[in-house]
Scaffold this motif. Sequence first.
Motif, PDB file in Angstrom:
ATOM      1  N   ASP A   1       0.852  -1.188   0.000  1.00 16.13           N
ATOM      2  CA  ASP A   1       0.000   0.000   0.000  1.00 16.13           C
ATOM      3  C   ASP A   1       0.891   1.243   0.000  1.00 16.13           C
ATOM      4  OD1 ASP A   1      -1.830   1.967   0.404  1.00 16.13           O
ATOM      5  OD2 ASP A   1      -2.456   1.298   2.402  1.00 16.13           O
ATOM      6  N   PRO A   2       1.415   1.637  -1.165  1.00 13.73           N
ATOM      7  CA  PRO A   2       2.323   2.790  -1.207  1.00 13.73           C
ATOM      8  C   PRO A   2       1.660   4.083  -0.736  1.00 13.73           C
ATOM      9  CG  PRO A   2       1.787   2.005  -3.436  1.00 13.73           C
ATOM     10  CD  PRO A   2       1.234   0.999  -2.481  1.00 13.73           C
ATOM     11  N   GLU A   3       0.361   4.241  -0.989  1.00 16.63           N
ATOM     12  CA  GLU A   3      -0.322   5.452  -0.520  1.00 16.63           C
ATOM     13  C   GLU A   3      -0.312   5.502   1.015  1.00 16.63           C
ATOM     14  OE1 GLU A   3      -4.224   5.980  -2.235  1.00 16.63           O
ATOM     15  OE2 GLU A   3      -4.738   7.563  -0.801  1.00 16.63           O
ATOM     16  N   GLY A   4      -0.607   4.364   1.626  1.00 14.03           N
ATOM     17  CA  GLY A   4      -0.586   4.312   3.094  1.00 14.03           C
ATOM     18  C   GLY A   4       0.801   4.612   3.645  1.00 14.03           C
ATOM     19  N   LEU A   5       1.843   4.083   2.994  1.00 15.03           N
ATOM     20  CA  LEU A   5       3.219   4.350   3.444  1.00 15.03           C
ATOM     21  C   LEU A   5       3.549   5.829   3.333  1.00 15.03           C
ATOM     22  CD1 LEU A   5       5.224   1.358   1.893  1.00 15.03           C
ATOM     23  CD2 LEU A   5       4.715   1.782   4.311  1.00 15.03           C
ATOM     24  N   THR A   6       3.101   6.455   2.233  1.00 13.36           N
ATOM     25  CA  THR A   6       3.356   7.886   2.048  1.00 13.36           C
ATOM     26  C   THR A   6       2.664   8.704   3.132  1.00 13.36           C
ATOM     27  OG1 THR A   6       3.488   7.523  -0.336  1.00 13.36           O
ATOM     28  CG2 THR A   6       3.177   9.787   0.401  1.00 13.36           C
ATOM     29  N   ILE A   7       1.428   8.331   3.455  1.00 16.33           N
ATOM     30  CA  ILE A   7       0.708   9.051   4.518  1.00 16.33           C
ATOM     31  C   ILE A   7       1.442   8.866   5.852  1.00 16.33           C
ATOM     32  CG2 ILE A   7      -1.449   9.160   5.822  1.00 16.33           C
ATOM     33  CD1 ILE A   7      -2.868   8.203   3.218  1.00 16.33           C
ATOM     34  N   ARG A   8       1.883   7.635   6.125  1.00 14.06           N
ATOM     35  CA  ARG A   8       2.608   7.397   7.386  1.00 14.06           C
ATOM     36  C   ARG A   8       3.867   8.258   7.456  1.00 14.06           C
ATOM     37  NH1 ARG A   8       5.877   2.030   8.671  1.00 14.06           N
ATOM     38  NH2 ARG A   8       7.212   3.147   7.204  1.00 14.06           N
ATOM     39  N   ASN A   9       4.620   8.303   6.343  1.00  9.29           N
ATOM     40  CA  ASN A   9       5.838   9.122   6.341  1.00  9.29           C
ATOM     41  C   ASN A   9       5.502  10.599   6.537  1.00  9.29           C
ATOM     42  OD1 ASN A   9       7.193   6.778   5.917  1.00  9.29           O
ATOM     43  ND2 ASN A   9       7.537   7.112   3.717  1.00  9.29           N
ATOM     44  N   GLY A  10       4.434  11.054   5.912  1.00  9.54           N
ATOM     45  CA  GLY A  10       4.020  12.442   6.092  1.00  9.54           C
ATOM     46  C   GLY A  10       3.681  12.733   7.543  1.00  9.54           C
ATOM     47  N   LEU A  11       2.985  11.802   8.188  1.00  8.09           N
ATOM     48  CA  LEU A  11       2.626  11.997   9.600  1.00  8.09           C
ATOM     49  C   LEU A  11       3.879  12.012  10.481  1.00  8.09           C
ATOM     50  CD1 LEU A  11      -0.572   9.767   9.753  1.00  8.09           C
ATOM     51  CD2 LEU A  11      -0.483  12.254   9.975  1.00  8.09           C
ATOM     52  N   HIS A  12       4.834  11.143  10.173  1.00  7.77           N
ATOM     53  CA  HIS A  12       6.088  11.150  10.948  1.00  7.77           C
ATOM     54  C   HIS A  12       6.807  12.482  10.802  1.00  7.77           C
ATOM     55  CE1 HIS A  12       6.539   6.461  11.239  1.00  7.77           C
ATOM     56  NE2 HIS A  12       5.584   6.934  12.002  1.00  7.77           N
ATOM     57  N   GLN A  13       6.827  13.010   9.560  1.00  8.23           N
ATOM     58  CA  GLN A  13       7.498  14.291   9.338  1.00  8.23           C
ATOM     59  C   GLN A  13       6.828  15.434  10.092  1.00  8.23           C
ATOM     60  OE1 GLN A  13       8.111  15.142   5.169  1.00  8.23           O
ATOM     61  NE2 GLN A  13       9.280  13.261   4.876  1.00  8.23           N
ATOM     62  N   LEU A  14       5.527  15.294  10.327  1.00  7.65           N
ATOM     63  CA  LEU A  14       4.805  16.326  11.084  1.00  7.65           C
ATOM     64  C   LEU A  14       4.953  16.119  12.591  1.00  7.65           C
ATOM     65  CD1 LEU A  14       1.524  16.577   8.987  1.00  7.65           C
ATOM     66  CD2 LEU A  14       3.265  18.350   9.252  1.00  7.65           C
ATOM     67  N   GLY A  15       5.675  15.075  12.997  1.00  5.79           N
ATOM     68  CA  GLY A  15       5.918  14.859  14.417  1.00  5.79           C
ATOM     69  C   GLY A  15       5.025  13.817  15.064  1.00  5.79           C
ATOM     70  N   PHE A  16       4.178  13.161  14.281  1.00  2.00           N
ATOM     71  CA  PHE A  16       3.305  12.133  14.863  1.00  2.00           C
ATOM     72  C   PHE A  16       4.049  10.792  14.894  1.00  2.00           C
ATOM     73  CE2 PHE A  16       0.275  15.228  13.041  1.00  2.00           C
ATOM     74  CZ  PHE A  16      -0.447  15.527  14.180  1.00  2.00           C
ATOM     75  N   ASP A  17       5.033  10.729  15.806  1.00  4.50           N
ATOM     76  CA  ASP A  17       5.903   9.547  15.838  1.00  4.50           C
ATOM     77  C   ASP A  17       5.199   8.319  16.389  1.00  4.50           C
ATOM     78  OD1 ASP A  17       8.105  11.006  14.886  1.00  4.50           O
ATOM     79  OD2 ASP A  17       8.481  11.801  16.894  1.00  4.50           O
ATOM     80  N   MET A  18       4.017   8.514  16.988  1.00  2.00           N
ATOM     81  CA  MET A  18       3.307   7.367  17.556  1.00  2.00           C
ATOM     82  C   MET A  18       2.611   6.525  16.489  1.00  2.00           C
ATOM     83  SD  MET A  18       1.314  10.096  17.211  1.00  2.00           S
ATOM     84  CE  MET A  18       1.332  11.212  18.622  1.00  2.00           C
ATOM     85  N   VAL A  19       2.631   6.985  15.241  1.00  2.00           N
ATOM     86  CA  VAL A  19       1.942   6.241  14.181  1.00  2.00           C
ATOM     87  C   VAL A  19       2.775   5.036  13.757  1.00  2.00           C
ATOM     88  CG1 VAL A  19       1.114   6.325  11.801  1.00  2.00           C
ATOM     89  CG2 VAL A  19       0.704   8.246  13.324  1.00  2.00           C
ATOM     90  N   ARG A  20       2.197   3.860  13.879  1.00  2.00           N
ATOM     91  CA  ARG A  20       2.894   2.626  13.500  1.00  2.00           C
ATOM     92  C   ARG A  20       2.674   2.311  12.022  1.00  2.00           C
ATOM     93  NH1 ARG A  20       2.929  -2.021  16.892  1.00  2.00           N
ATOM     94  NH2 ARG A  20       3.700  -1.444  18.948  1.00  2.00           N
ATOM     95  N   SER A  21       1.411   2.331  11.575  1.00  2.00           N
ATOM     96  CA  SER A  21       1.136   1.979  10.182  1.00  2.00           C
ATOM     97  C   SER A  21      -0.140   2.666   9.729  1.00  2.00           C
ATOM     98  CB  SER A  21       0.989   0.465  10.015  1.00  2.00           C
ATOM     99  OG  SER A  21      -0.205   0.032  10.622  1.00  2.00           O
ATOM    100  N   VAL A  22      -0.242   2.868   8.431  1.00  2.00           N
ATOM    101  CA  VAL A  22      -1.445   3.436   7.825  1.00  2.00           C
ATOM    102  C   VAL A  22      -1.815   2.560   6.635  1.00  2.00           C
ATOM    103  CG1 VAL A  22      -2.472   5.440   6.686  1.00  2.00           C
ATOM    104  CG2 VAL A  22      -0.776   5.791   8.480  1.00  2.00           C
ATOM    105  N   ARG A  23      -3.073   2.155   6.559  1.00  2.00           N
ATOM    106  CA  ARG A  23      -3.578   1.461   5.376  1.00  2.00           C
ATOM    107  C   ARG A  23      -4.643   2.354   4.771  1.00  2.00           C
ATOM    108  NH1 ARG A  23      -0.983  -2.752   3.216  1.00  2.00           N
ATOM    109  NH2 ARG A  23      -2.879  -3.831   2.607  1.00  2.00           N
ATOM    110  N   SER A  24      -4.556   2.593   3.470  1.00  2.00           N
ATOM    111  CA  SER A  24      -5.525   3.485   2.847  1.00  2.00           C
ATOM    112  C   SER A  24      -6.567   2.679   2.093  1.00  2.00           C
ATOM    113  CB  SER A  24      -4.816   4.438   1.894  1.00  2.00           C
ATOM    114  OG  SER A  24      -4.396   3.737   0.757  1.00  2.00           O
TER     115      SER A  24
END
Lengths: 83, 83
Positions: free
Chosen positions: A16-39
């Motif tokens: 799920d490349p879209e989910g990975l991109t969203i997860r990376n975006g959230l990490h860059q915004l400081g949401f380090d608690m995010v483990r995984s995103v599935r879109s």
Amino acid sequence: MYVARVYVTLRPTVNDPEGLTIRNGLHQLGFDMVRSVRSGKYMEIRLDQDSEEAASASVSEMCGQLLANPVIEDYRFELEQAG
Amino acid sequence: MYVARVYVTLRPTVNDPEGLTIRNGLHQLGFDMVRSVRSGKYMEIRLDQDSEEAASASVSEMCGQLLANPVIEDYRFELEQAG
């Protein structure tokens, strides 16, 4: 009339490349608690049917024919009587 | 750990060309009972948080900052404790 809420998600084994991109975006915004995103996709469908059984059969067929790709996606839906 | 199920939908007043295209496709396949289709996004986010309050606050902030465009979209989410 019924409203169907349809959820289409990628099967767990499918990348799920879209989910990975969203997860990376959230990490860059400081949401380090995010483990995984599935879109996935979400659709609200209003349809004229007399019974919940008929509405459910129609929506199942729509999902199989158009709304989901059964090779890589799963779907589920909820029905609610409206108006 | 919590799982957040996030639903992002276009506001009712915003045009939804993707939903119209899906409706037309369903009509062409013979699903004449379909009145309208609204399309949206669905995301499942796994996050490490100790309390439901903290998880809820984090997900609200993620939606406001990245997951939804507040000008044209609404969002809602459900939280469930996992693992």
